[in-house]
Design an enzyme around this catalytic site. Structure first.
Site, short mmCIF file in Angstrom:
data_model
loop_
_atom_site.label_atom_id
_atom_site.label_comp_id
_atom_site.label_asym_id
_atom_site.label_seq_id
_atom_site.Cartn_x
_atom_site.Cartn_y
_atom_site.Cartn_z
N ASP A 85 0.85 -1.19 0.00
CA ASP A 85 0.00 0.00 0.00
C ASP A 85 0.89 1.24 0.00
O ASP A 85 1.75 1.39 0.88
CB ASP A 85 -0.92 0.00 1.23
CG ASP A 85 -1.99 1.07 1.14
OD1 ASP A 85 -3.08 0.77 0.61
OD2 ASP A 85 -1.73 2.21 1.59
N GLU A 112 -4.61 2.55 -4.15
CA GLU A 112 -3.14 2.49 -4.09
C GLU A 112 -2.65 1.17 -3.54
O GLU A 112 -1.50 1.05 -3.12
CB GLU A 112 -2.61 3.64 -3.22
CG GLU A 112 -2.96 3.55 -1.75
CD GLU A 112 -4.28 4.20 -1.38
OE1 GLU A 112 -4.43 4.64 -0.23
OE2 GLU A 112 -5.19 4.26 -2.25
N ASN A 150 -2.98 12.88 -4.27
CA ASN A 150 -4.18 13.26 -5.02
C ASN A 150 -4.69 14.63 -4.59
O ASN A 150 -5.09 15.45 -5.42
CB ASN A 150 -5.28 12.21 -4.82
CG ASN A 150 -5.05 10.95 -5.64
OD1 ASN A 150 -4.40 10.99 -6.69
ND2 ASN A 150 -5.56 9.83 -5.17
N ASP A 201 -2.48 9.20 -10.76
CA ASP A 201 -2.50 8.11 -11.73
C ASP A 201 -1.11 7.85 -12.31
O ASP A 201 -0.73 6.70 -12.57
CB ASP A 201 -3.48 8.43 -12.87
CG ASP A 201 -4.93 8.35 -12.43
OD1 ASP A 201 -5.19 7.81 -11.34
OD2 ASP A 201 -5.79 8.82 -13.20
#
Length: 259
Positions: A137, A180, A145, A154
């Site tokens: 993770d 993620e 973000n 992305d």
């Protein structure tokens, strides 16, 4: 292709073969009877056709019908059927690939991963072989973000996915579970070996410097490790064990491996 079309093709193909065989018979018969001289025949018989000559004309008509039917109907239908089957096979393969692939990263998706983990675990337990699982993770991904936008997020995901696939073994299953979170199924790896594999992934992510305009992003990752050692029979239990270790790595400061 519809069932009606497939049935039609099944009738036409044998009929075409039968007509072509008849045409071959006619060609042989015509070659045999071509030795007759028509003028001598007319003087001798007055132009009346015998049974053999009538049969020859009938077969000539059949040959013409067979060739016409084959060229105008059978060949186009069979070509179209072959083309349609090829297109259907390609579409089916495309749909299958799309159903098992994460569209952003090109990795296997969660659906594929869950089936693969259950299948691998069953097979490896049956032969008493070790199977490892990594759950990864990205740390503080939400802040990427929030601060730079989802398009930059992305880019980070795709770059991490690219590097993960580059360092994975051919028989490893590498997947994006969503957001993620990633996973790696590692066959024939005990706990000590799996820790080394996990550290390789962690170091790879830590070394990344992803540039976007004037921005340089340096992601890190936390990794949970679990194996099927200790009679783990269910894929859900193996996943839960690795997931618990992942949260342990998160709670211990992130950018680390927990097993």
């Amino acid at each position: 292709m519809s069932k009606r079309g497939i049935h039609f093709e099944g009738i036409i193909a044998p009929l075409n073969t039968l007509l072509l065989l008849a045409a071959l018979a006619l060609a042989s018969f015509s070659l045999y009877t071509s030795i007759y001289n028509w003028e001598a025949f007319t003087l001798k018989t007055g132009g009346m056709l015998s049974y053999g000559e009538k049969l020859q004309f009938y077969l000539a008509g059949l040959l013409l019908a067979a060739v016409t039917f084959s060229v105008l109907i059978v060949t186009p239908v069979m070509r179209r059927s072959t083309k349609e089957r090829t297109q259907m096979d390609k579409r089916a393969q495309t749909f299958k690939t799309q159903a098992n692939t994460d569209p952003l990263t090109g990795m296997h998706n969660r659906r594929y991963f869950e089936r693969a983990l259950a299948g691998y675990l069953k097979e490896f337990n049956a032969v008493e072989a070790t199977l490892g699982l990594l759950i990864l993770d990205l740390d503080h991904f939400k802040s990427i973000n929030d601060n730079y936008g989802h398009d930059v997020g992305d880019i980070v995901l795709k770059e991490v996915a690219l590097r993960m696939r580059a360092i994975s073994r051919d028989h490893d299953i590498v997947a994006r579970l969503g957001g993620e979170e990633f996973a790696v199924i590692t066959p024939y790896a005990n706990r000590e070996q799996l820790l080394g594999v996990a550290e390789r992934y962690r170091n790879m992510v830590e070394a990344l410097a992803i540039r976007h305009g004037n921005i340089i992003i340096r992601p890190t990752v936390s990794i949970g490790v679990a194996t099927n050692e200790g009679e783990v029979d269910k894929a859900e239990d193996l996943f839960k064990s690795a997931d618990q270790k992942l949260y342990q790595a998160k709670n211990s400061g992130r950018n680390r491996v927990a097993a």
